[in-house]
Design an enzyme around this catalytic site. Structure first.
Site, PDB file in Angstrom:
ATOM      1  CE1 TYR A  37     -14.976 -15.654  -5.840  1.00 34.29           C
ATOM      2  CE2 TYR A  37     -15.922 -13.535  -6.385  1.00 34.29           C
ATOM      3  CZ  TYR A  37     -16.074 -14.846  -6.012  1.00 34.29           C
ATOM      4  OH  TYR A  37     -17.326 -15.364  -5.825  1.00 34.29           O
ATOM      5  NE  ARG A  90     -28.336 -17.568 -11.074  1.00 29.15           N
ATOM      6  CZ  ARG A  90     -27.906 -16.532 -10.372  1.00 29.15           C
ATOM      7  NH1 ARG A  90     -27.000 -16.682  -9.441  1.00 29.15           N
ATOM      8  NH2 ARG A  90     -28.409 -15.347 -10.608  1.00 29.15           N
ATOM      9  CE  LYS A 108     -18.270 -14.424  -2.063  1.00 30.16           C
ATOM     10  NZ  LYS A 108     -19.230 -13.970  -3.033  1.00 30.16           N
ATOM     11  CD  GLU A 182     -20.198 -17.323  -3.977  1.00 33.46           C
ATOM     12  OE1 GLU A 182     -20.561 -16.862  -2.888  1.00 33.46           O
ATOM     13  OE2 GLU A 182     -19.916 -16.616  -4.957  1.00 33.46           O
ATOM     14  CG  ASP A 183     -21.722 -18.295  -7.983  1.00 34.70           C
ATOM     15  OD1 ASP A 183     -22.415 -17.302  -7.682  1.00 34.70           O
ATOM     16  OD2 ASP A 183     -20.605 -18.195  -8.509  1.00 34.70           O
ATOM     17  CG  ASP A 205     -21.713 -12.668  -1.107  1.00 34.06           C
ATOM     18  OD1 ASP A 205     -21.903 -11.784  -0.250  1.00 34.06           O
ATOM     19  OD2 ASP A 205     -21.051 -12.488  -2.137  1.00 34.06           O
TER      20      ASP A 205
HETATM   21  P1  NAI Z   1     -31.261 -13.501 -12.812  1.00 35.99           P
HETATM   22  O1  NAI Z   1     -31.072 -14.292 -14.055  1.00 35.99           O
HETATM   23  O2  NAI Z   1     -31.794 -14.150 -11.592  1.00 35.99           O
HETATM   24  O3  NAI Z   1     -32.230 -12.246 -13.133  1.00 35.99           O
HETATM   25  C1  NAI Z   1     -32.227 -11.482 -14.326  1.00 35.99           C
HETATM   26  C2  NAI Z   1     -33.528 -10.710 -14.398  1.00 35.99           C
HETATM   27  O4  NAI Z   1     -33.494  -9.834 -15.516  1.00 35.99           O
HETATM   28  C3  NAI Z   1     -34.782 -11.565 -14.555  1.00 35.99           C
HETATM   29  O5  NAI Z   1     -35.781 -11.107 -13.701  1.00 35.99           O
HETATM   30  C4  NAI Z   1     -35.212 -11.307 -15.999  1.00 35.99           C
HETATM   31  O6  NAI Z   1     -36.621 -11.365 -16.159  1.00 35.99           O
HETATM   32  C5  NAI Z   1     -34.736  -9.895 -16.188  1.00 35.99           C
HETATM   33  N1  NAI Z   1     -34.579  -9.591 -17.602  1.00 35.99           N
HETATM   34  C6  NAI Z   1     -33.998 -10.318 -18.571  1.00 35.99           C
HETATM   35  N2  NAI Z   1     -34.119  -9.707 -19.761  1.00 35.99           N
HETATM   36  C7  NAI Z   1     -34.765  -8.549 -19.530  1.00 35.99           C
HETATM   37  C8  NAI Z   1     -35.179  -7.492 -20.358  1.00 35.99           C
HETATM   38  N3  NAI Z   1     -34.926  -7.484 -21.659  1.00 35.99           N
HETATM   39  N4  NAI Z   1     -35.843  -6.470 -19.800  1.00 35.99           N
HETATM   40  C9  NAI Z   1     -36.081  -6.439 -18.477  1.00 35.99           C
HETATM   41  N5  NAI Z   1     -35.709  -7.419 -17.637  1.00 35.99           N
HETATM   42  C10 NAI Z   1     -35.056  -8.467 -18.152  1.00 35.99           C
HETATM   43  O7  NAI Z   1     -29.862 -12.832 -12.513  1.00 35.99           O
HETATM   44  P2  NAI Z   1     -29.372 -12.146 -11.145  1.00 35.99           P
HETATM   45  O8  NAI Z   1     -28.695 -13.100 -10.275  1.00 35.99           O
HETATM   46  O9  NAI Z   1     -30.498 -11.379 -10.561  1.00 35.99           O
HETATM   47  O10 NAI Z   1     -28.251 -11.159 -11.685  1.00 35.99           O
HETATM   48  C11 NAI Z   1     -28.579 -10.102 -12.562  1.00 35.99           C
HETATM   49  C12 NAI Z   1     -27.327  -9.329 -12.871  1.00 35.99           C
HETATM   50  O11 NAI Z   1     -26.868  -8.663 -11.703  1.00 35.99           O
HETATM   51  C13 NAI Z   1     -26.170 -10.202 -13.361  1.00 35.99           C
HETATM   52  O12 NAI Z   1     -25.577  -9.633 -14.499  1.00 35.99           O
HETATM   53  C14 NAI Z   1     -25.214 -10.195 -12.227  1.00 35.99           C
HETATM   54  O13 NAI Z   1     -23.875 -10.271 -12.671  1.00 35.99           O
HETATM   55  C15 NAI Z   1     -25.487  -8.867 -11.566  1.00 35.99           C
HETATM   56  N6  NAI Z   1     -25.107  -8.864 -10.157  1.00 35.99           N
HETATM   57  C16 NAI Z   1     -24.357  -7.815  -9.691  1.00 35.99           C
HETATM   58  C17 NAI Z   1     -23.896  -7.816  -8.389  1.00 35.99           C
HETATM   59  C18 NAI Z   1     -23.124  -6.658  -7.881  1.00 35.99           C
HETATM   60  O14 NAI Z   1     -23.073  -5.642  -8.523  1.00 35.99           O
HETATM   61  N7  NAI Z   1     -22.516  -6.742  -6.714  1.00 35.99           N
HETATM   62  C19 NAI Z   1     -24.130  -8.951  -7.499  1.00 35.99           C
HETATM   63  C20 NAI Z   1     -25.023  -9.960  -8.059  1.00 35.99           C
HETATM   64  C21 NAI Z   1     -25.460  -9.910  -9.350  1.00 35.99           C
END
Ligand code: NAI
Length: 499
Positions: A37, A90, A108, A182-183, A205
């Site tokens: 994964y 995505r 997955k 997923e994604d 998820d």
């Molecule tokens: P997304 O693209 O939907 O959201 C990103 C957010 O960050 C948006 O609201 C955007 O406005 C904000 N953003 C961007 N630049 C910014 C800045 N300079 N200042 C403040 N806010 C800013 O992405 P998603 O799906 O929400 O994922 C976000 C991160 O979380 C990814 O890196 C992902 O890998 C991680 N993630 C971690 C998980 C885990 O730890 N299990 C699971 C899912 C996601």
């Protein structure tokens, strides 16, 4: 051998000797999950059209409309109970990879089997090919997918194919067949989840699994900080799919644990997006606020300055990074968290490691060991004044295999926010005193993950019986024994039983 070569080898092993593949995956989980994964699967997706590996799943494209059931009939297994379906828009942090996204569904489901004990022949990985806007794929003569631009979210062709797919799955495998999204891109992800939740056994998820594991980590953190979930103040840096998914489940958890309404619980939660702090006055400014941010747009002065000044103004007990912006939890931000908290909770969840808001070492060093830290990608333990501190990884693998196992074992007819809350609480309950002693807010040892899955799964089954949504009757006397007995084990005797 390069990791991608190891991935190809493992996939060929899976196709030729599934039992051996899973036996190795179960006995070497920590070493092999990153190959099967993330992160290696991301590389495999980028290169998928060029890899000579067994595809391991089903492609269904926009051009197959009207014959989806016929395509499902080509899958060799008849008793499918869990499907992971992506449209490749995505993939991890890699964006739109089109039909090259199939390995995400394959990988997955391999984790459902290895970590949750779901029987492999009950699983079906699917790629719904809606086209791609990836120029590299469109120009690649070897690209395996549809050579056209992606169908728009909500368009009749996209929604028509999804509808035909869900209908065909339910007719062929029964209404209880688990469908995990997923994604998918943000717009489709929320829309399709809400559309199908009332009539399918389904979850996303990226939204719900993430929320559950992070809420579990926040519950685990209360054991170190001594501040209960309901007494905390939470600042989310990032307000996308992950951030608002976590915020919604956290508000639900606070409301259940304190007896307040979800709206009251939301007052403990603040969001920051790329424009600054999300506040009520922004509703009427510029383009306004996206729908999912509105419940968190509280009355407060707008702050568009840097994160440090927002932390100084809001004084959160927990700072949760889901922004995709590396290095944004600076020494100044960590110092500001320490100015208001003896044990500040600092979660840097953005993936992969290169996107993390700060490293584990930075959080611990800058806070002189006070930070209660978790990350999205794994970090090695840190030695601090001779003491070993183990950062927790908020890994969705603690949750989704258990959801799959429970759903299949007890034939649960709906997966709700409450299911995800129950899973979070059960996961937090598996954190041992030994984990807490080294600073870990989740189980620190991945080798125990099948045991953790069994405990989380049993809690979900118990909840399902209490709410009358479990199909297997009578209710088992001991649900932990019930789910353990339902867990598939990679042993050759099982293969001979199938022949
Ligand atoms: P997304 O693209 O939907 O959201 C990103 C957010 O960050 C948006 O609201 C955007 O406005 C904000 N953003 C961007 N630049 C910014 C800045 N300079 N200042 C403040 N806010 C800013 O992405 P998603 O799906 O929400 O994922 C976000 C991160 O979380 C990814 O890196 C992902 O890998 C991680 N993630 C971690 C998980 C885990 O730890 N299990 C699971 C899912 C996601």
């Amino acid at each position: 051998m390069q990791d991608l070569g190891k991935y190809e080898y493992l996939l060929r092993l899976k196709a030729s000797d599934e039992t051996l593949f899973y036996a190795v995956l179960v006995s070497h989980t920590a070493e092999l999950v990153p190959l099967v994964y993330t992160p290696t699967v991301g590389r495999a997706c980028v290169e998928f059209s060029h890899l000579l590996v067994p595809r391991g799943g089903l492609f269904i494209s926009l051009e197959d409309r009207g014959r989806v059931d016929e395509l499902l009939s080509h899958w060799p297994e008849r008793d499918v109970r869990a499907i992971v379906v992506t449209d490749g828009e995505r993939i991890l942090g890699l964006g739109d990879l089109g039909a090259n996204g199939l390995p995400i569904s394959v990988g997955k489901l391999a984790l459902y089997c290895a970590l949750g004990g779901v029987t492999p022949r009950h699983t079906l990985p699917v790629l719904l090919d809606m086209g791609t806007n990836n120029e590299r794929n469109l120009a690649d003569p070897l690209y395996i997918g549809l050579r056209r631009r992606r169908a728009a979210p909500g368009s009749p062709e996209l929604d028509g194919l999804v509808e035909e797919f869900v209908t065909a799955v339910q007719a062929r495998y029964g209404a209880g067949c688990l469908i995990q999204w997923e994604d998918w891109g943000n717009e489709n992800a929320f829309r399709l989840l809400h559309k199908y939740q009332p009539r399918a056994v389904t979850f996303n998820d990226d939204v719900q699994g993430t929320a559950s594991v992070v809420v579990a980590a926040l519950m685990g953190a209360t054991r170190i900080t001594g501040t209960s979930l309901g007494a905390g103040e939470y600042l989310f840096f990032g307000a996308g799919e992950a951030g608002t998914g976590i915020a919604d489940l956290l508000a639900y958890a606070i409301s259940l644990e304190t007896g307040c309404t979800v709206d009251e619980a939301r007052k403990h939660i603040w969001l920051v997006d790329s424009q600054g702090l999300v506040v009520a006055s922004r509703k009427s400014e510029g383009r306004g606020l996206a729908h999912h941010k509105l419940p968190y747009a509280h009355d407060a002065p707008a702050i568009s300055g840097d994160l440090r000044s927002i932390v100084a103004a809001r004084k959160p007990t927990a700072l949760i990074g889901v922004s995709t912006q590396p290095g944004t939890f600076t020494q100044g931000v960590v110092a500001e968290m320490c100015a208001h908290n003896a044990r500040p909770v600092i979660f840097a969840l953005s993936n992969p490691t290169s996107k993390s808001e700060c490293t584990a070492e930075q959080a611990y060093t800058w806070s002189k060991g006070a930070a209660v830290f978790a990350s999205g990608s794994p970090f090695d333990p840190v030695l601090l004044d001779g003491k070993r501190v183990v950062p927790a990884q908020a890994n969705n693998s603690y949750i989704f295999p258990a959801v799959g196992l429970a759903t299949i074992a007890a034939r649960i007819s709906s997966i709700t926010d409450h299911t995800m809350y129950v899973a979070a609480k059960a996961l937090a309950g598996t954190v041992t005193e030994a984990d807490v002693a080294v600073g870990s807010v989740l189980p620190a040892d991945m080798r125990q993950i099948r045991d953790v899955s069994a405990v989380v799964s049993a809690a979900i089954v118990d909840d399902a019986y209490s709410r009358g949504i479990a199909g297997v009757q009578p209710r088992p006397a001991n649900t932990l024994e019930f789910v353990k007995a339902a867990m598939w084990k990679p042993e050759y005797a099982d293969i001979s039983a199938r022949m």
